[in-house]
Design a protein around this motif. Structure first.
Motif, mmCIF file in Angstrom:
data_model
loop_
_atom_site.group_PDB
_atom_site.id
_atom_site.type_symbol
_atom_site.label_atom_id
_atom_site.label_comp_id
_atom_site.label_asym_id
_atom_site.label_seq_id
_atom_site.Cartn_x
_atom_site.Cartn_y
_atom_site.Cartn_z
ATOM 1 N N VAL A 144 -0.676 2.365 -10.720
ATOM 2 C CA VAL A 144 -0.331 2.422 -9.304
ATOM 3 C C VAL A 144 -0.205 3.868 -8.849
ATOM 4 C CG1 VAL A 144 0.769 0.206 -9.215
ATOM 5 C CG2 VAL A 144 2.110 2.173 -9.844
ATOM 6 N N GLY A 145 0.048 4.756 -9.824
ATOM 7 C CA GLY A 145 0.120 6.174 -9.499
ATOM 8 C C GLY A 145 1.279 6.466 -8.579
ATOM 9 N N ASP A 146 1.547 7.733 -8.421
ATOM 10 C CA ASP A 146 2.568 8.076 -7.447
ATOM 11 C C ASP A 146 1.915 8.654 -6.210
ATOM 12 O OD1 ASP A 146 4.866 7.161 -8.609
ATOM 13 O OD2 ASP A 146 4.975 8.878 -9.950
ATOM 14 N N GLU A 147 0.588 8.514 -6.198
ATOM 15 C CA GLU A 147 -0.112 9.064 -5.040
ATOM 16 C C GLU A 147 0.283 8.289 -3.795
ATOM 17 O OE1 GLU A 147 -3.206 5.791 -5.664
ATOM 18 O OE2 GLU A 147 -1.571 6.697 -6.783
ATOM 19 N N GLU A 148 0.167 8.955 -2.698
ATOM 20 C CA GLU A 148 0.421 8.263 -1.432
ATOM 21 C C GLU A 148 -0.646 7.197 -1.274
ATOM 22 O OE1 GLU A 148 2.894 8.437 0.935
ATOM 23 O OE2 GLU A 148 3.718 9.345 -0.873
ATOM 24 N N PRO A 149 -0.269 6.091 -0.695
ATOM 25 C CA PRO A 149 -1.257 5.055 -0.460
ATOM 26 C C PRO A 149 -2.431 5.631 0.318
ATOM 27 C CG PRO A 149 0.924 4.336 0.226
ATOM 28 C CD PRO A 149 1.051 5.750 -0.210
ATOM 29 N N ALA A 150 -3.629 5.284 -0.099
ATOM 30 C CA ALA A 150 -4.817 5.821 0.554
ATOM 31 C C ALA A 150 -4.848 5.377 2.008
ATOM 32 C CB ALA A 150 -6.056 5.359 -0.168
ATOM 33 N N ALA A 151 -5.553 6.167 2.803
ATOM 34 C CA ALA A 151 -5.616 5.889 4.235
ATOM 35 C C ALA A 151 -6.158 4.486 4.475
ATOM 36 C CB ALA A 151 -6.486 6.919 4.923
ATOM 37 N N ARG A 165 -0.046 -1.923 4.723
ATOM 38 C CA ARG A 165 0.241 -0.764 5.564
ATOM 39 C C ARG A 165 1.052 0.238 4.771
ATOM 40 N NH1 ARG A 165 1.807 -2.523 11.644
ATOM 41 N NH2 ARG A 165 2.238 -0.293 11.679
ATOM 42 N N PRO A 166 0.875 1.530 5.040
ATOM 43 C CA PRO A 166 1.510 2.553 4.204
ATOM 44 C C PRO A 166 2.956 2.876 4.576
ATOM 45 C CG PRO A 166 0.006 3.578 5.779
ATOM 46 C CD PRO A 166 -0.079 2.096 6.005
ATOM 47 N N GLU A 167 3.426 2.491 5.776
ATOM 48 C CA GLU A 167 4.747 2.950 6.212
ATOM 49 C C GLU A 167 5.860 2.415 5.320
ATOM 50 O OE1 GLU A 167 2.591 1.364 7.976
ATOM 51 O OE2 GLU A 167 2.249 2.268 9.950
ATOM 52 N N PRO A 168 6.792 3.284 4.903
ATOM 53 C CA PRO A 168 7.902 2.829 4.051
ATOM 54 C C PRO A 168 8.724 1.706 4.695
ATOM 55 C CG PRO A 168 7.824 5.219 4.110
ATOM 56 C CD PRO A 168 6.816 4.742 5.108
ATOM 57 N N THR A 169 8.951 1.749 6.019
ATOM 58 C CA THR A 169 9.778 0.703 6.633
ATOM 59 C C THR A 169 9.088 -0.651 6.518
ATOM 60 O OG1 THR A 169 8.795 1.325 8.736
ATOM 61 C CG2 THR A 169 11.010 2.113 8.312
ATOM 62 N N TRP A 170 7.777 -0.662 6.712
ATOM 63 C CA TRP A 170 6.992 -1.893 6.563
ATOM 64 C C TRP A 170 7.208 -2.471 5.178
ATOM 65 C CZ3 TRP A 170 3.552 -5.086 9.189
ATOM 66 C CH2 TRP A 170 2.653 -5.816 8.427
ATOM 67 N N GLY A 218 13.142 -2.006 -9.585
ATOM 68 C CA GLY A 218 12.157 -1.155 -8.923
ATOM 69 C C GLY A 218 12.824 0.002 -8.200
ATOM 70 N N ARG A 219 12.910 1.156 -8.887
ATOM 71 C CA ARG A 219 13.674 2.262 -8.318
ATOM 72 C C ARG A 219 12.844 3.110 -7.369
ATOM 73 N NH1 ARG A 219 16.845 4.220 -13.720
ATOM 74 N NH2 ARG A 219 18.299 2.452 -13.828
ATOM 75 N N SER A 220 11.525 3.026 -7.511
ATOM 76 C CA SER A 220 10.666 3.816 -6.630
ATOM 77 C C SER A 220 9.583 2.900 -6.072
ATOM 78 C CB SER A 220 10.014 4.960 -7.408
ATOM 79 O OG SER A 220 9.123 4.411 -8.378
ATOM 80 N N GLU A 221 8.910 3.408 -5.059
ATOM 81 C CA GLU A 221 7.797 2.654 -4.493
ATOM 82 C C GLU A 221 6.765 2.293 -5.572
ATOM 83 O OE1 GLU A 221 6.779 1.142 -1.907
ATOM 84 O OE2 GLU A 221 4.649 1.045 -2.370
ATOM 85 N N GLY A 222 6.476 3.273 -6.446
ATOM 86 C CA GLY A 222 5.495 3.027 -7.506
ATOM 87 C C GLY A 222 5.956 1.910 -8.437
ATOM 88 N N GLU A 223 7.228 1.925 -8.800
ATOM 89 C CA GLU A 223 7.727 0.882 -9.714
ATOM 90 C C GLU A 223 7.689 -0.499 -9.067
ATOM 91 O OE1 GLU A 223 10.714 3.308 -12.708
ATOM 92 O OE2 GLU A 223 11.579 1.929 -11.252
#
Lengths: 463, 339
Positions: free
Chosen positions: B329-336, B106-111, B36-41
C-alpha cells in the motif's frame, strides 16, 4: 397508514431503488467483458483504457446493487411473513438457487477480477469478468422466475390442510412462458440501460473536450449507441410478446394499462384518456382504431376485455371485492415506460448520425450526454411499477391478495421505522454514488502508463 | 434420514460457512481503529479482506434463501419476529459493504475517516446481533399458535441473548486478529498476534459461560460433546497464537466458531424455533418444512453446486494467499487517479 400500506411502500421504494442499479450492473458487466475481450484479442491499448474506465464506473454501481440486494432477500420474511408461509414451498427455491448459483459466482469472480490484474494470466483474468457477467444474468433469471410465478402461478397445487401452495412441477415453474419472456425483456432492457450509460458518458466527455482521448471516446460513444439500438429492437419484440401474454394471463392489467373500460372488438390504442375519479368510466379519450387489438391479441379485430366486464367476472369467481388496480398508475406507467425507453433509442440514433457527421460539441450534446443514461433508468422503473401495481389487489394472481400476505406480528410503527431508515440511508447513498460517478467521469481515461500490466500495484482502480 | 433432517444440517452448514468467513471480516472491521494506526495500515488491513469479503457475505444470503426454500415457516417467523434486530443487521451490512468499496475512491482524509467509522459500526452491529439472534433462537422466544412472534426488540436483549452477542463479538474479534496476523508482515502482524492473545482470554471466559448456559438450558449429549470440542479448539488456537504459529491459530479460531455453531444447532434440534409461550407452538424441522418434492429438488441442487462453489472460493483464497506488507500500500499519497 396501517402496516400493510407501510410495508407496500417499503417494498416499492427498496425494490425500485435496487432496480436502478441492477440493470446497469448486468449490462455493464457484459460491456466491460466485451471491451476487455477486444483488448486481449487485439492488444490495442485503447480497449484496455476503456475497460479500466468503464470497469471502475461499473464497480461503483455494483457496490450499491449488492448492498441493496441484501434487503431484498430478507424483506419477504420481515414484512410479508404470511406470504412467505403461503408460497415458500415454491417461491423459496428459485431464491435459494439464485444465491447458490449466481451470487457466489458474481461476487467471488468480481473479487478476482478487481485484484487479479497483473496477478492472473491474461486469459484467466478475462474469464473472471465473463463469469461475473454470467452470474448477474443467472441472478436475473432466477429472481424473474420467482416473480413470474406471482404473475402467472404454474406447477403447483393448493393444499387446503396446510393452507399453502405446494410445488408439483418445478420444470413448469422454470420454463413458464411468462418467466422466459420476462427474462428476455429484462435482459434486453439491461443492455439498453448499459448502452445508454456508456454512450452518455462518452458524449459528455467529448462535449467537454476529451483532447487526445477524443478518438477513444468516439469509439465508446459508438459502441454505446449501437448497443442501445440493437437492444431497443429486442426490447420491443420481447415486450410485444409479453404484452400478449399479459393480456391472456392477466387481462385486467392490460385493460388498466390502456384505460379500456369496456370490452371492445376491435379495440383502439389510447393516446390520451381521462377517466372519472372513482375509476369506473372514461370521460374523454383519443384512440387509434384497432391498434390495441393487434398489440394485445395479434389480430386487428381481436377482442380485448374491459375493466368493467373483468371486474364483474372476477367478483363472480373470487367473491365480492374490488379487483381493479389503480388505473391512472397503470395507464401512465405503461406510457412513460414506452416513452422514456423510446426516447433513449431516438437519442442513440441521433448520436450515431451526429458522430458520423463529426459531432461538434455544443450545449445540446452536453444535455443529451447528461439525460441519455437517465432515460432507461426511468423506463425500467415504470416497467416494474406497471408489472407490480397492475397485478393488484393480488400478490399472487388469482391465489392470494396482497392484504393477506403482510406480517401480522409487526407493528405499524416498526414498519415505519424501517421504512424511514432504509429510505434515508438509500437517499444518502444515492448522493454519494452519483458524486463518485461524476468525479470519476471527470477524471477521464486512465493514463496509458497506469494501465500497464506489470503494475502489481493493485489497481489505481479499486483499492 | 429424513429430508427435513438433511436440510436442517445443510442450513447449519451454511451458517457455519457464513460465520466462519464473514466472522473474520467483521473482526478486521472492528479492529480497524484499534490496529490501524496510520492510513497505510488501515488500507493494508482492508486489503486483506478486499478480494474475499463479498463472496463471504453471500453465505448469509444463501442461508436466508435456503431457509425460505426448505423451512418457509421458520424463515417467516424468524425474520418477521426479529424484525428490528434484523433491520439493524441489514443497516450494518449495507454500511460496511459500501464503506469497504468506496473508502479509497477519494483521497481526502475526512472522506476516509468517515468510511472507516462506517466499516467499524457496520462490522460491530452484525457481530453482536448475530450472537443475540442465535442465543434467542436456541433458548426460544414467545410464539403464538400461528407461530407469530409476540415479543419486542427488548425481549431479545435478555441476559442470555446479550451473553451470546458478547461471545460472537469476542470470537470474531479474535478470529479477525488471527487472520490479520496470518495475512500481514511486520509490525502490524506482531500487534495483531499480541491482541489475539489478549482478546482470546476474555473470549474464552465468555464462550465457555455461553456454551455452558446453553447446555443447561437445552443441551444433550451431542451438543455437550461438540461444545467441549469447541473449547479445545479455542485453547489450541490460543496456544498456537502464543507460539507464533499463525496458520494453526487461524484454523483454531475458525474451528471454534464452526463447532460452536454446530453445538447450537445440535441443542436446537429437532426444534427450529422453540416457543416459550407453549411448547406446542414451537416450530420444528417437520412442521416448518417444505414438501418432500421441493426438498428433494433443493437437495440435488445443493449436492451438485455446493462443491463447485467451495472449489472456486477456495481457489480465490489460494490466489490471494501471500502475506501483504506495507510496501504494497506504500506510504505514498494516493495517486491523483484515485488509488
Amino acid at each position: 397508514m396501517d402496516a400493510l400500506d407501510l410495508a407496500r411502500w417499503q417494498f416499492g421504494i427498496t425494490t425500485v431503488y435496487h432496480f436502478l442499479f441492477v440493470p446497469l450492473t448486468i449490462g455493464l458487466a457484459f460491456v466491460v467483458a466485451g471491451l476487455q475481450t477486444a483488448w486481449v484479442r487485439t492488444g490495442n491499448e485503447r480497449w484496455l483504457r476503456l475497460t479500466r474506465f468503464y470497469g471502475e464506473l461499473f464497480l461503483i454501481n455494483f457496490a450499491l446493487g449488492v448492498v441493496t440486494g441484501i434487503v431484498q432477500e430478507f424483506q419477504f420474511g420481515m414484512n410479508w411473513s404470511d406470504y412467505s408461509r403461503y408460497v415458500g414451498d415454491i417461491f423459496g427455491a428459485p431464491l435459494a438457487i439464485e444465491g447458490l448459483l449466481a451470487f457466489f459466482l458474481e461476487s467471488t469472480f468480481l473479487g478476482l477480477w478487481i485484484f487479479g490484474w497483473g496477478r492472473l494470466p491474461r486469459r484467466v483474468h478475462l474469464a473472471t469478468i465473463w463469469l461475473t457477467a454470467i452470474g448477474t444474468m443467472l441472478s436475473a433469471y432466477f429472481i424473474l422466475v420467482a416473480n413470474s410465478w406471482m404473475q402467472d402461478p404454474v406447477g403447483y397445487t393448493y393444499n387446503a390442510a396446510a393452507g399453502r401452495a405446494q410445488l408439483t412441477d418445478f420444470l413448469a415453474v422454470l420454463t413458464s412462458p411468462v418467466a422466459i419472456v420476462t427474462f428476455l425483456h429484462t435482459i434486453f432492457a439491461a443492455f439498453l440501460t448499459a448502452g445508454a450509460f456508456v454512450a452518455g458518458v462518452a458524449l459528455w466527455r467529448l462535449a467537454r473536450g476529451a483532447g487526445e482521448d477524443e478518438s477513444v471516446f468516439r469509439t465508446a460513444a459508438r459502441v454505446g449507441a449501437v448497443t442501445v439500438l440493437v437492444a431497443a429492437v429486442l426490447v420491443v419484440v420481447s415486450g410485444d410478446q409479453q404484452g400478449k401474454q399479459m393480456t391472456a394471463m392477466q387481462p385486467m392489467k392490460m385493460a388498466a394499462a390502456e384505460a379500456l373500460y369496456n370490452t371492445s372488438q376491435p379495440a383502439g390504442l389510447s393516446l390520451f384518456t381521462v377517466g372519472t375519479l372513482d375509476g369506473s368510466r372514461e370521460l374523454f379519450s383519443i384512440r387509434v382504431p384497432d391498434i390495441l387489438s393487434f398489440l394485445a391479441t395479434g389480430s386487428f379485430d381481436g377482442k380485448v376485455e374491459g375493466i368493467n366486464q373483468l371486474q364483474a367476472q372476477y367478483a363472480a369467481t373470487y367473491g365480492p371485492g374490488d379487483y381493479r388496480p389503480i388505473i391512472p398508475v397503470s395507464y401512465w406507467s405503461f406510457r412513460l415506460m414506452i416513452g422514456t425507453g423510446g426516447l433513449a433509442a431516438i437519442a442513440a440514433l441521433w448520436m450515431l448520425w451526429a458522430l458520423r457527421r463529426g459531432l461538434r460539441p455544443n450545449r445540446w450534446v452536453v444535455a443529451a450526454g447528461m439525460v441519455l443514461p437517465l432515460l432507461p433508468l426511468a423506463a425500467n422503473s415504470f416497467g416494474w411499477i406497471l408489472t407490480e401495481m397492475g397485478r393488484q389487489p393480488w400478490i399472487v394472481f388469482g391465489l392470494m391478495q396482497t392484504s393477506s400476505g403482510v406480517s401480522p406480528s409487526t407493528a405499524p410503527w416498526e414498519v415505519l421505522v424501517t421504512l424511514v431508515g432504509f429510505t434515508v440511508l438509500y437517499g444518502a447513498l444515492a448522493v454519494v454514488e452519483v458524486g463518485l460517478l461524476v468525479r470519476r467521469i471527470r477524471a477521464g481515461l486512465p493514463a496509458p502508463a497506469e494501465t500497464g500490466e506489470e503494475s502489481e500495484r493493485p489497481i489505481a482502480f479499486a483499492y | 434420514m429424513a429430508l427435513t433432517d438433511i436440510w436442517f444440517g445443510l442450513i447449519a452448514v451454511l451458517w457455519v460457512g457464513y460465520l466462519v468467513l464473514d466472522g473474520f471480516d467483521f473482526g478486521v472491521g472492528i479492529l480497524l481503529p484499534v490496529l490501524g494506526r496510520s492510513e497505510g495500515e488501515r488500507r493494508l488491513m482492508l486489503r486483506t479482506i478486499g478480494p474475499v469479503w463479498d463472496g463471504n457475505e453471500v453465505w448469509v444470503l444463501v442461508a436466508g434463501g435456503a431457509t425460505f426454500a426448505a423451512f418457509p415457516a421458520w424463515y417467516a417467523s424468524l425474520f418477521s419476529g426479529f424484525y428490528l434486530a434484523l433491520f439493524l443487521v441489514l443497516v450494518g451490512l449495507i454500511l460496511r459493504g459500501v464503506a469497504i468499496e468506496y473508502r479509497n475512491k477519494r483521497p481526502e482524509p475526512t472522506w476516509r475517516t468517515r468510511w472507516d467509522r462506517a466499516v467499524f459500526v457496520g462490522s460491530l452491529l452484525p457481530a453482536i446481533l448475530w450472537g443475540v439472534a442465535f442465543a434467542n433462537i436456541v433458548a426460544g422466544v414467545p410464539l403464538d399458535a400461528h407461530h407469530d412472534y409476540t415479543g419486542t426488540l427488548l425481549t431479545l436483549l435478555n441476559p442470555f441473548g446479550l451473553l451470546g452477542g458478547l461471545t460472537t463479538l469476542g470470537l470474531f474479534v479474535t478470529h479477525g486478529a488471527t487472520f490479520l496476523a496470518l495475512k500481514t508482515e511486520g509490525d502490524i502482524r506482531t500487534r495483531a498476534n499480541r491482541l489475539a492473545g489478549q482478546t482470546g482470554l476474555v473470549t474464552a471466559v465468555l464462550a465457555v459461560a455461553f456454551l455452558a448456559w446453553t447446555q443447561v438450558q437445552r443441551g444433550d449429549a451431542a451438543s455437550l460433546a461438540v461444545s467441549v470440542l469447541a473449547a479445545v479448539a479455542f485453547v489450541g488456537a490460543l496456544v498456537a497464537n502464543r507460539l507464533g504459529r499463525e496458520g494453526w491459530s487461524f484454523i483454531g479460531t475458525a474451528a471454534t466458531i464452526a463447532l460452536a455453531v454446530v453445538a447450537l444447532f445440535a441443542a436446537l434440534y429437532p426444534d427450529v424455533l422453540p416457543s416459550t409461550t407453549n411448547a406446542a407452538y414451537s416450530l420444528t424441522t417437520t412442521n416448518a418444512a417444505s414438501t418432500d418434492y421441493t426438498l428433494s429438488i433443493m437437495t440435488v441442487v445443493a449436492v451438485v453446486f455446493t462443491p463447485i462453489v467451495l472449489i472456486y472460493q477456495g481457489w480465490t483464497y489460494w490466489v490471494f494467499r501471500k502475506r501483504l506488507s506495507m510496501q504494497l500500500v506504500g506510504d505514498e499519497e494516493p495517486a491523483a487517479h484515485g488509488a
